[in-house]
Design a protein around this motif. Structure first.
Motif, PDB file in Angstrom:
ATOM      1  N   PRO A 241      14.683  80.897  65.253  1.00 35.50           N
ATOM      2  CA  PRO A 241      15.951  80.703  64.524  1.00 35.50           C
ATOM      3  C   PRO A 241      16.517  79.296  64.707  1.00 35.50           C
ATOM      4  O   PRO A 241      17.165  78.763  63.795  1.00 35.50           O
ATOM      5  N   ASP A 242      16.246  78.680  65.864  1.00 35.89           N
ATOM      6  CA  ASP A 242      16.771  77.323  66.109  1.00 35.89           C
ATOM      7  C   ASP A 242      16.198  76.305  65.127  1.00 35.89           C
ATOM      8  O   ASP A 242      16.870  75.355  64.749  1.00 35.89           O
ATOM      9  N   VAL A 243      14.923  76.457  64.757  1.00 32.50           N
ATOM     10  CA  VAL A 243      14.371  75.468  63.819  1.00 32.50           C
ATOM     11  C   VAL A 243      14.831  75.740  62.386  1.00 32.50           C
ATOM     12  O   VAL A 243      14.960  74.809  61.598  1.00 32.50           O
ATOM     13  N   ASP A 252       6.317  77.315  56.029  1.00 31.83           N
ATOM     14  CA  ASP A 252       5.351  76.259  55.684  1.00 31.83           C
ATOM     15  C   ASP A 252       5.929  74.859  55.864  1.00 31.83           C
ATOM     16  O   ASP A 252       5.288  73.859  55.537  1.00 31.83           O
ATOM     17  N   VAL A 253       7.142  74.755  56.399  1.00 24.61           N
ATOM     18  CA  VAL A 253       7.701  73.451  56.778  1.00 24.61           C
ATOM     19  C   VAL A 253       7.368  73.161  58.257  1.00 24.61           C
ATOM     20  O   VAL A 253       7.540  72.043  58.740  1.00 24.61           O
ATOM     21  N   ILE A 254       6.814  74.154  58.968  1.00 23.63           N
ATOM     22  CA  ILE A 254       6.591  73.987  60.413  1.00 23.63           C
ATOM     23  C   ILE A 254       5.217  74.519  60.863  1.00 23.63           C
ATOM     24  O   ILE A 254       4.829  74.353  62.020  1.00 23.63           O
ATOM     25  N   ALA A 255       4.450  75.096  59.956  1.00 21.58           N
ATOM     26  CA  ALA A 255       3.125  75.620  60.319  1.00 21.58           C
ATOM     27  C   ALA A 255       2.273  75.768  59.067  1.00 21.58           C
ATOM     28  O   ALA A 255       2.786  76.036  57.978  1.00 21.58           O
ATOM     29  N   VAL A 256       0.959  75.591  59.246  1.00 19.44           N
ATOM     30  CA  VAL A 256       0.031  75.835  58.136  1.00 19.44           C
ATOM     31  C   VAL A 256      -1.279  76.352  58.728  1.00 19.44           C
ATOM     32  O   VAL A 256      -1.673  75.945  59.823  1.00 19.44           O
ATOM     33  N   GLY A 257      -1.921  77.250  58.026  1.00 12.66           N
ATOM     34  CA  GLY A 257      -3.168  77.806  58.548  1.00 12.66           C
ATOM     35  C   GLY A 257      -4.248  77.838  57.493  1.00 12.66           C
ATOM     36  O   GLY A 257      -3.973  77.790  56.291  1.00 12.66           O
ATOM     37  N   ASN A 258      -5.470  77.917  57.940  1.00 14.25           N
ATOM     38  CA  ASN A 258      -6.622  78.076  57.048  1.00 14.25           C
ATOM     39  C   ASN A 258      -7.809  78.510  57.880  1.00 14.25           C
ATOM     40  O   ASN A 258      -8.037  77.985  58.972  1.00 14.25           O
ATOM     41  N   LYS A 259      -8.564  79.468  57.359  1.00 19.56           N
ATOM     42  CA  LYS A 259      -9.768  79.970  58.038  1.00 19.56           C
ATOM     43  C   LYS A 259      -9.508  80.263  59.519  1.00 19.56           C
ATOM     44  O   LYS A 259      -8.727  81.125  59.834  1.00 19.56           O
ATOM     45  N   GLN A 266       5.213  73.141  68.195  1.00 18.86           N
ATOM     46  CA  GLN A 266       5.529  73.866  69.445  1.00 18.86           C
ATOM     47  C   GLN A 266       6.729  74.805  69.289  1.00 18.86           C
ATOM     48  O   GLN A 266       6.788  75.866  69.902  1.00 18.86           O
ATOM     49  N   GLN A 267       7.710  74.386  68.461  1.00 17.88           N
ATOM     50  CA  GLN A 267       8.933  75.186  68.334  1.00 17.88           C
ATOM     51  C   GLN A 267       8.950  76.118  67.121  1.00 17.88           C
ATOM     52  O   GLN A 267       9.993  76.664  66.767  1.00 17.88           O
ATOM     53  N   ALA A 268       7.810  76.275  66.452  1.00 21.94           N
ATOM     54  CA  ALA A 268       7.791  77.026  65.182  1.00 21.94           C
ATOM     55  C   ALA A 268       8.209  78.486  65.328  1.00 21.94           C
ATOM     56  O   ALA A 268       8.945  79.016  64.496  1.00 21.94           O
ATOM     57  N   PHE A 269       7.728  79.151  66.387  1.00 21.37           N
ATOM     58  CA  PHE A 269       7.906  80.613  66.482  1.00 21.37           C
ATOM     59  C   PHE A 269       8.855  81.001  67.608  1.00 21.37           C
ATOM     60  O   PHE A 269       8.990  80.285  68.602  1.00 21.37           O
ATOM     61  N   LEU A 270       9.452  82.180  67.453  1.00 23.14           N
ATOM     62  CA  LEU A 270      10.369  82.664  68.482  1.00 23.14           C
ATOM     63  C   LEU A 270       9.604  82.970  69.767  1.00 23.14           C
ATOM     64  O   LEU A 270      10.077  82.678  70.867  1.00 23.14           O
ATOM     65  N   ASN A 271       8.394  83.529  69.621  1.00 19.69           N
ATOM     66  CA  ASN A 271       7.597  83.875  70.790  1.00 19.69           C
ATOM     67  C   ASN A 271       6.141  83.466  70.558  1.00 19.69           C
ATOM     68  O   ASN A 271       5.310  84.257  70.089  1.00 19.69           O
ATOM     69  N   THR A 272       5.852  82.209  70.882  1.00 15.72           N
ATOM     70  CA  THR A 272       4.532  81.641  70.557  1.00 15.72           C
ATOM     71  C   THR A 272       3.402  82.385  71.267  1.00 15.72           C
ATOM     72  O   THR A 272       2.342  82.617  70.670  1.00 15.72           O
ATOM     73  N   GLN A 273       3.618  82.734  72.517  1.00 16.52           N
ATOM     74  CA  GLN A 273       2.548  83.391  73.262  1.00 16.52           C
ATOM     75  C   GLN A 273       2.157  84.711  72.602  1.00 16.52           C
ATOM     76  O   GLN A 273       0.974  85.027  72.454  1.00 16.52           O
ATOM     77  N   GLN A 274       3.169  85.455  72.170  1.00 12.95           N
ATOM     78  CA  GLN A 274       2.899  86.735  71.496  1.00 12.95           C
ATOM     79  C   GLN A 274       2.138  86.513  70.179  1.00 12.95           C
ATOM     80  O   GLN A 274       1.215  87.264  69.855  1.00 12.95           O
ATOM     81  N   GLU A 292      -1.486  73.094  68.456  1.00 12.76           N
ATOM     82  CA  GLU A 292      -0.031  73.061  68.650  1.00 12.76           C
ATOM     83  C   GLU A 292       0.430  71.617  68.786  1.00 12.76           C
ATOM     84  O   GLU A 292      -0.089  70.862  69.606  1.00 12.76           O
ATOM     85  N   VAL A 293       1.394  71.225  67.979  1.00 12.96           N
ATOM     86  CA  VAL A 293       1.919  69.855  68.032  1.00 12.96           C
ATOM     87  C   VAL A 293       3.152  69.850  68.941  1.00 12.96           C
ATOM     88  O   VAL A 293       4.155  70.507  68.647  1.00 12.96           O
ATOM     89  N   PRO A 294       3.081  69.137  70.068  1.00 10.78           N
ATOM     90  CA  PRO A 294       4.207  69.163  71.005  1.00 10.78           C
ATOM     91  C   PRO A 294       5.401  68.353  70.518  1.00 10.78           C
ATOM     92  O   PRO A 294       5.237  67.318  69.854  1.00 10.78           O
TER      93      PRO A 294
END
Ligand code: SUG
Length: 446
Positions: A241-243, A252-259, A266-274, A292-294
């Protein structure tokens, strides 16, 4: 049967303008009332589409919408001829009028959520147009978006189309901007990754406090149900929520995926480890890369300004994974340095290609916002409307069409000129013939 991931980019519409309509989207607000150049915007978009097609990618085109939207204005009580509706609305309720003039359908990452046939119980590719309830100017898109998708993916043996979700904040759905898919090969069953901003029915859960969360968990779960996805292949994650409060209005302003890659801040998700545990569990192979981009290398502010993560992460026909980035990434020192290091390191991403999409960027739309990804096997590729597939001939037709019809400059006052609606309808009428779309627009159905 081998499958590829196609990109369907939105053609920028003739009314492209900067009206500052998107609260929570920093670029939209800061460029409010700037002069726009619809012709340049449309040509920039076409150039990117042509370049990707020249790289050997399957590149598609989605048509823009009819604006000003006089039908919505009539629903809101403005009456008379179309010209009278426009004149009255622009004088009596200029804010509402501007909302009915946006060319925002160009950002087709928000057009729909698409699940490839390999993931869906009935073996068809499923489309659900996004209801975009959070912003009035976008909430008037889904009906015509559905018409356009049906005109391009019309073969019911291969493609299934759903109605958009109920139009309420509880089911706020922003489409593929908050949806990513991981897989080993595009033709195999993948992991569908849904990212949401808040829970709609449980106010005790974390949520942003300044800017709105445009996607709810309940909307994501509804789309997964509609598409017939197998629960063990679905991962849900909450955005931090902070971001969102720092201007990250879509995932898609803070993460992108493929394959087998998730590229994220680093701050994209509320609980990155999960998130990592859940993806690893669903993906069930050990070749997954979390890049992960610090914050110490790239701040959230730099990520939002440069749109480092609103990049397209694609596999070229030779299987190299590359990034399609906006020029703003090259112009931002921290981001440019980061990207140079990234491609030099040992990971699947080999190269970065930069594109000028400034006209779209100024409204908060980077390369990834401009495209809707659709995985297609060979039979499905043949079933797509061929006039929506980019090649030399279509590129020439569309650039000629833009140069003939589009204005070089548009201000808020120009939008109130009833002539612009007449012009836009003639422009879109010609486009439906070029792309063989049939009657997708309300003005063609009367
Ligand atoms: O919904 N901007 C769009 C940008 C959408 C970007 N899409 C993704 N991130 N996938 C929006 O906020 C601004 C229009 C204006 O202000 O005139 C606008 O609608």
């Amino acid at each position: 049967m081998s499958a590829i991931e196609a990109n369907f980019d939105g053609l920028v519409g003739p009314t492209h303008n900067y009206a500052g309509l998107s609260y929570g989207n920093v670029a939209s607000k800061s460029n409010a009332k700037a002069l726009s150049n619809p012709k340049q915007a449309a040509l920039q978009g076409l150039e990117k589409m042509k370049a990707l097609s020249d790289m050997g990618m399957f590149q598609g085109v989605l048509a823009p919408q009819e604006r000003p939207d006089v039908y919505s204005l009539r629903r809101l009580g403005f009456s008379g001829t179309d010209a009278e509706v426009i004149t009255k609305a622009s004088k009596q309720a200029p804010e509402i009028f501007l909302n009915c003039c946006s060319a925002s359908s160009m950002w087709t990452a928000n057009a729909a959520t698409v699940s490839p046939s390999a993931d869906c119980a009935d073996g068809k590719t499923h489309f659900t147009p996004a209801n975009l309830t959070n912003k009035f100017h976008r909430s008037i898109e889904p009906q015509v978006t559905g018409n356009i998708l049906k005109a391009i993916f019309s073969d019911t043996d291969h493609f299934a189309h759903h109605e958009h979700l109920p139009e309420n904040d509880h089911f706020g759905d922003e489409g593929a901007a908050n949806h990513t898919r991981f897989c080993r090969h595009y033709d195999e069953t993948g992991v569908e990754f849904f990212v949401f901003g808040k829970y709609a029915f449980d106010g005790s859960k974390p949520a942003p406090t300044k800017f709105p969360a445009r996607q709810t968990y309940e909307a994501s779960a509804a789309v997964a149900r509609l598409h017939g996805l197998n629960e063990s292949n679905v991962v849900y994650a909450q955005q931090n929520p902070d971001v969102i409060d720092q201007g990250v209005f879509h995932n898609d302003v803070i993460a992108v995926g493929n394959k087998n890659v998730l590229f994220y801040h680093q701050q994209a998700f509320l609980n990155t480890q999960q998130v990592k545990t859940d993806i690893n569990h669903a993906y069930a192979d050990n070749d997954f890369h979390f890049i992960e981009v610090p914050t110490e290398l790239v701040s959230v502010n730099d990520a939002v300004k440069s749109y480092l993560f609103n990049t397209q992460l694609i596999n070229l026909p030779n299987s190299d994974m590359v990034i399609i980035a906006p020029l703003e990434c090259q112009e931002n020192k921290a981001v440019d340095t980061y990207l140079k290091q990234l491609v030099a390191n040992d990971n699947p991403i080999k190269h970065v290609h930069f594109f000028d999409v400034k006209q779209s960027m100024q409204n908060g739309g980077g390369p990834a916002c401009l495209r809707l990804r659709v995985v297609l096997n060979e039979m499905q590729q043949r079933a797509v409307n061929p006039n929506a597939v980019m090649n030399d001939v279509l590129y020439t037709k569309l650039t000629t069409w833009v140069n003939k019809h589009y204005r070089d400059q548009l201000s808020a006052t120009d939008l109130a000129d009833p002539q612009l609606l007449i012009e836009s309808r003639a422009t879109l009428d010609e486009l439906t013939q070029i792309m063989d779309l049939g009657s997708v627009y309300p003005f063609q159905q009367i």
